[in-house]
Enzyme design. Structure first.
Site, short mmCIF file in Angstrom:
data_model
loop_
_atom_site.label_atom_id
_atom_site.label_comp_id
_atom_site.label_asym_id
_atom_site.label_seq_id
_atom_site.Cartn_x
_atom_site.Cartn_y
_atom_site.Cartn_z
N ASN A 104 0.87 -1.17 0.00
CA ASN A 104 0.00 0.00 0.00
C ASN A 104 0.91 1.23 0.00
O ASN A 104 1.43 1.62 1.04
CB ASN A 104 -0.90 -0.02 1.24
CG ASN A 104 -1.82 1.19 1.31
OD1 ASN A 104 -1.87 1.99 0.38
ND2 ASN A 104 -2.53 1.33 2.42
N TRP A 105 1.10 1.79 -1.20
CA TRP A 105 2.01 2.94 -1.30
C TRP A 105 1.41 4.19 -0.68
O TRP A 105 2.12 5.17 -0.45
CB TRP A 105 2.33 3.23 -2.77
CG TRP A 105 3.19 2.22 -3.45
CD1 TRP A 105 3.67 1.03 -2.91
CD2 TRP A 105 3.70 2.26 -4.79
NE1 TRP A 105 4.43 0.36 -3.85
CE2 TRP A 105 4.46 1.09 -5.01
CE3 TRP A 105 3.57 3.18 -5.83
CZ2 TRP A 105 5.11 0.82 -6.23
CZ3 TRP A 105 4.20 2.91 -7.05
CH2 TRP A 105 4.97 1.74 -7.23
N LYS A 106 0.09 4.20 -0.48
CA LYS A 106 -0.60 5.40 0.01
C LYS A 106 -0.27 6.58 -0.92
O LYS A 106 -0.11 6.38 -2.12
CB LYS A 106 -0.25 5.67 1.47
CG LYS A 106 -0.44 4.42 2.34
CD LYS A 106 -0.35 4.68 3.81
CE LYS A 106 -0.56 3.36 4.56
NZ LYS A 106 -0.57 3.50 6.01
N HIS A 142 -9.78 1.23 4.02
CA HIS A 142 -8.57 1.42 4.82
C HIS A 142 -8.90 2.38 5.98
O HIS A 142 -9.70 3.31 5.81
CB HIS A 142 -7.44 1.99 3.95
CG HIS A 142 -6.14 1.99 4.67
ND1 HIS A 142 -5.79 2.98 5.57
CD2 HIS A 142 -5.10 1.12 4.67
CE1 HIS A 142 -4.60 2.70 6.07
NE2 HIS A 142 -4.16 1.57 5.54
N GLU A 182 -7.43 4.81 7.15
CA GLU A 182 -7.22 6.24 6.85
C GLU A 182 -8.42 6.80 6.09
O GLU A 182 -8.80 7.96 6.28
CB GLU A 182 -5.92 6.41 6.04
CG GLU A 182 -4.70 6.20 6.94
CD GLU A 182 -3.48 5.62 6.25
OE1 GLU A 182 -3.39 5.66 5.01
OE2 GLU A 182 -2.59 5.11 6.98
N GLU A 238 -6.20 -4.80 10.17
CA GLU A 238 -5.17 -3.80 10.42
C GLU A 238 -5.49 -3.04 11.70
O GLU A 238 -6.28 -2.08 11.66
CB GLU A 238 -5.09 -2.81 9.26
CG GLU A 238 -4.72 -3.43 7.94
CD GLU A 238 -4.07 -2.39 7.02
OE1 GLU A 238 -2.92 -2.63 6.62
OE2 GLU A 238 -4.69 -1.36 6.75
N GLY A 248 1.80 2.32 10.79
CA GLY A 248 2.77 3.41 10.69
C GLY A 248 3.41 3.78 12.01
O GLY A 248 4.08 4.80 12.12
N SER A 270 2.60 -2.16 10.47
CA SER A 270 4.03 -2.29 10.73
C SER A 270 4.59 -3.68 10.43
O SER A 270 5.42 -4.19 11.19
CB SER A 270 4.36 -1.84 12.16
OG SER A 270 4.03 -0.46 12.33
N GLY A 275 2.45 -0.98 4.38
CA GLY A 275 2.63 0.41 4.00
C GLY A 275 4.11 0.75 3.88
O GLY A 275 4.75 0.51 2.86
N GLY A 276 4.67 1.33 4.95
CA GLY A 276 6.04 1.85 4.94
C GLY A 276 7.07 0.91 4.31
O GLY A 276 7.85 1.34 3.45
P1 PGA Z 1 2.31 0.31 7.73
O1 PGA Z 1 0.88 0.56 7.01
O2 PGA Z 1 2.85 -0.97 7.18
O3 PGA Z 1 3.14 1.50 7.36
O4 PGA Z 1 2.04 0.22 9.19
C1 PGA Z 1 0.00 -0.49 6.78
C2 PGA Z 1 -1.26 0.04 6.12
O5 PGA Z 1 -1.72 1.13 6.48
O6 PGA Z 1 -1.83 -0.62 5.22
#
Ligand code: PGA
Length: 253
Positions: free
Chosen positions: A9-11, A97, A99, A169, A175, A215, A236-237
């Site tokens: 997930n590059w966001k 998601h 967010e 999640e 994050g 994470s 994500g990250g």
């Molecule tokens: P993260 O994000 O791996 O940076 O914690 C995961 C996500 O939001 O899908």
């Protein structure tokens, strides 16, 4: 047998030049995925078809949108319909998601509609659920996630349910560098599967891939993915660093 999936997930990160290089570096590792494994890249909308061209012809590598709208078409300036994704060959879409739930007020009911639009268009939704820290601290996370599943998924037929992917999640782990322990992940994934089994039967629930997100890193992916009910991750990250995501793909069962 359910699929094991490493989903990036590059966001809202990376220019296309950076994203293209990242994809190329990951593909250059030459990881051949088994029939049962999948690597999916959730890229920003402007990059969807460009990214799809980069992975085209690579078996079991695919591209996902990060969102779509809950209506089929119409006067919704700036929104993207599931049918539009389908029309350019995109096969996956992240839905709900945390967010989007938090910053764009997406409710369980709205997400139910988004899932409908995806399924009508043959797009596999990667449906996200998960609790905030306060809920975890109150110990009511199972009930909370159960409600998310019931309100967004339970109108689906068993056949439809089988074509979705779920990502658990926990918001407190996204994050933050604070990963759920393997015990916490396995417990919630088993809970999600049992909620699905109670409604659709164990055989159907057994076919659903449930990814863990929050994470996931190169150094914890193997442990997390080794849990019996964890079928890969939504990342994500660590998905923005080629070497890290390569290791994460290689950690799939
Ligand atoms: P993260 O994000 O791996 O940076 O914690 C995961 C996500 O939001 O899908």
């Amino acid at each position: 047998m359910r699929k094991q999936i490493a989903a990036a997930n590059w966001k809202m990160n990376l220019t296309w030049a950076e994203g293209k290089k990242l994809l190329e570096d990951i593909l250059a590792a030459g990881i051949s995925l088994t029939e049962n494994q999948l690597a999916v890249f959730g890229v920003p909308s402007p990059y969807l078809t460009l990214a799809d061209a980069v992975v085209s012809g690579k078996k079991n590598y695919s591209i996902a949108a990060q969102n779509c709208y809950d209506k089929k078409s119409g006067a919704y300036t700036g929104e993207i319909a599931a049918g539009m994704l389908q029309s350019v060959g995109i096969k996956y879409c992240i839905i709900g998601h945390s967010e989007r739930r938090e910053y764009f007020n997406e409710s369980n009911q709205m997400l139910a509609e988004k899932l409908n639009r995806c399924l009508e268009s043959g797009i596999t939704p990667i449906f996200c659920c998960g609790e905030a820290l306060a809920i975890r601290e109150a110990g009511t996370q199972n009930k909370f996630v159960e409600t998310q599943l019931k309100e967004s998924l339970f109108h689906l037929s068993a056949e439809q349910l089988k074509s979705i992917v779920i990502a658990y999640e926990p918001i407190w782990a996204i994050g933050t560098g604070k990963t759920a322990s393997t015990e916490q992940a396995q417990e919630m994934h088993a809970c999600v599967r049992s909620v699905l089994a109670a409604k659709y039967g164990a055989a159907v629930a057994d076919e659903i891939s449930i990814l863990y997100g929050g994470s996931v890193k190169a150094n914890n992916a193997k442990d997390l993915f080794s849990c019996p009910d964890v079928d890969g991750g939504l990342v994500g990250g660590a998905s923005l660093v080629a070497a890290d995501f390569i290791t994460i793909i290689q950690s799939l069962k």
